[in-house]
Structures are given as structure tokens and as C-alpha cells.
Enzyme design. Sequence first.
Site, short mmCIF file in Angstrom:
data_model
loop_
_atom_site.label_atom_id
_atom_site.label_comp_id
_atom_site.label_asym_id
_atom_site.label_seq_id
_atom_site.Cartn_x
_atom_site.Cartn_y
_atom_site.Cartn_z
N ASP A 1 2.95 -40.38 -37.81
CA ASP A 1 4.24 -39.71 -37.63
C ASP A 1 4.88 -40.09 -36.29
OD1 ASP A 1 6.32 -38.06 -38.24
OD2 ASP A 1 5.23 -36.18 -37.95
N ASN B 1 9.32 -38.46 -49.25
CA ASN B 1 10.05 -39.53 -48.56
C ASN B 1 11.10 -40.22 -49.44
OD1 ASN B 1 7.24 -40.64 -46.47
ND2 ASN B 1 8.89 -39.18 -46.02
C1 FPP Z 1 6.69 -41.18 -40.15
O1 FPP Z 1 7.60 -41.34 -39.14
C2 FPP Z 1 6.43 -42.40 -40.86
C3 FPP Z 1 6.76 -42.67 -42.15
C4 FPP Z 1 7.45 -41.74 -43.05
C5 FPP Z 1 6.45 -43.95 -42.77
C6 FPP Z 1 5.18 -44.58 -42.35
C7 FPP Z 1 5.39 -46.02 -42.48
C8 FPP Z 1 4.88 -46.94 -41.69
C9 FPP Z 1 3.94 -46.64 -40.60
C10 FPP Z 1 5.34 -48.32 -41.89
C11 FPP Z 1 4.26 -49.27 -42.15
C12 FPP Z 1 3.45 -48.95 -43.32
C13 FPP Z 1 2.91 -49.84 -44.12
C14 FPP Z 1 1.92 -49.36 -45.08
C15 FPP Z 1 3.19 -51.27 -44.10
P1 FPP Z 1 9.00 -40.62 -39.25
O2 FPP Z 1 9.98 -41.61 -39.76
O3 FPP Z 1 8.87 -39.37 -40.04
O4 FPP Z 1 9.28 -40.30 -37.73
P2 FPP Z 1 10.03 -39.04 -37.12
O5 FPP Z 1 9.24 -37.84 -37.51
O6 FPP Z 1 10.01 -39.31 -35.66
O7 FPP Z 1 11.41 -39.05 -37.71
#
Ligand code: FPP
Length: 247
Positions: free
Chosen positions: A21, A69
Site C-alpha cells: 500500500d 480495485n
Molecule cells: C496500493 O497503493 C497498490 C495497489 C492497489 C496496486 C499494487 C500494484 C503494484 C505494487 C504494482 C506492481 C504489481 C505487479 C504484480 C506487477 P495505492 O494505489 O492504494 O496507494 P495509496 O493508498 O497511496 O493511494
Amino acid sequence: MDKKLHIDLQRVPKHVAIIMDGNGRWAKGKGMSRVFGHRNALTAVRESVKAASQINIEAITLYAFSTENWNRPKLEVDALMRLLINSLKKELPDFQKNGVKVNAIGDIESLPKKAQNVLNDVIFQTKANTEITLSFALSYGSREEIVNAIKKISKKVVNKELDLEKIDENTINNHLYTFNLPNVDLMIRTSGEQRISNFLLWQMAYAELYFTDILWPDFRQEHFYDAVIEYQNRERRFGKTSEQLTE
Ligand code: FPP
């Protein structure tokens, strides 16, 4: 200081689950788009798998895309799917070199066809690897997984392939997406949020939960080892008393 030296290799968690996250906040802090944050998340993925493998952890599961998501802006969803496809292709030689067996959990059929194809190909090509199992949770929701398991079990009962009275915890385990993985011992969530967010609810029944303020794109091997050291310093009682554990 090498943090690895502080780890008791006889007591490492078998299965570590990570809620990656903070990509969006990391990017925002740099005045960039959320997608920039996701792109910069890959180093943390690589470092975590390497760190886990070096201390003989059996399985690591990453929450890459939740059922919720899908509600994000289409541009972001598309970018995440592209990132998944490109990263899997790019990392395949390293998976082979490092003995990483790739696995996926979730409603994989809801992913774009191209992502499914690349994923299935990488799973197939790495299926004989034995160093560590790396599972990507994709279009994953724990409640959806449990509903799905109940449907599969019920069908077997209706078809008289399974006796209702024989249903036990193992029956449930065997019908979850994680049927071939050990229970989660340690769950790590980055970015300061302290929630489980519909991730591996059944599998984490006895897991130690570890929360860190580090944002996912900044997460490195040393942070992974901090979590394992903290895990080893906790007393896991599984409902027993401390005295019973030392007896
Ligand atoms: C959370 O950060 C992350 C995600 C919803 C996506 C996770 C994806 C990756 C780590 C990309 C790479 C993955 C693979 C498998 C290639 P957020 O966007 O919710 O962050 P925030 O809470 O700060 O908005």
C-alpha cells in the site's frame, strides 16, 4: 549492519502475505501521477521476494489487485494490467534463475485475456521451480473466495460426491484459491494503514500482523527483515498459555 544475522533461520514464517500500500501517496508526494507510483513499486516486489528467498521462506503472496480495485479510474486499471503483463514477461528469466514458482489467486478469469495468457504462461514455465512460491492476488477478495469455495463444496454435496457430515476445516482449505499454500504466518502492510482489507481472512486466522509507515515503493530487504525479526520476537500462543508453550 546485516539484519539477516538477527534472524533465527529455524523459526522463519512459512508464508508471508503483503498488502503493498501507498503507491499513490508516494507518487503524489513527488508531484507525479498515481501510475508513476505503481511503476516504482516493482523494486520493492523484487527486494521482498529476494529477501524472503534468502531466509528460506516457502511462500510469499502479494495483494496486487483487489476485487474493489476494479472501481478505480479506467486509466489506472489499464495501467496496472499493462504493468502486470510487462513485469511478468520481464521478470521471467529472473524467476527461472532464482527458482521462483509463480502462482495466482483470485478471480483470474475476470482479468483481460492478454493478462490471463501471460500469467498462465509464466505459471506454466515456472511450475517446476522449488525455491519459493510467489503468488499474485489478482482480482482477489477473501469473501468472494469463501463464497466460491462454499459453492464448490455444496455442488459436491448435492452430487453426493461429499458427505455433509465430513465437511471440516480441511475441506474449506482445499477449496480456497490457496489450497496448495501453507497458512499465513506473517502479514505485512505498508503505508501506515492498519486494516486487512478483505485479504486472506481465513488463511490469516493466526497470523501475526505487522504494520509499517514505509510507503510500498520505498520498501526494501532491510524492511522485510525488520518485519521477520518482529515476528520472531512475538509469542505465538495459538490459544494456549505462555506456560504451556514453555513446557
Ligand atoms: C496500493 O497503493 C497498490 C495497489 C492497489 C496496486 C499494487 C500494484 C503494484 C505494487 C504494482 C506492481 C504489481 C505487479 C504484480 C506487477 P495505492 O494505489 O492504494 O496507494 P495509496 O493508498 O497511496 O493511494
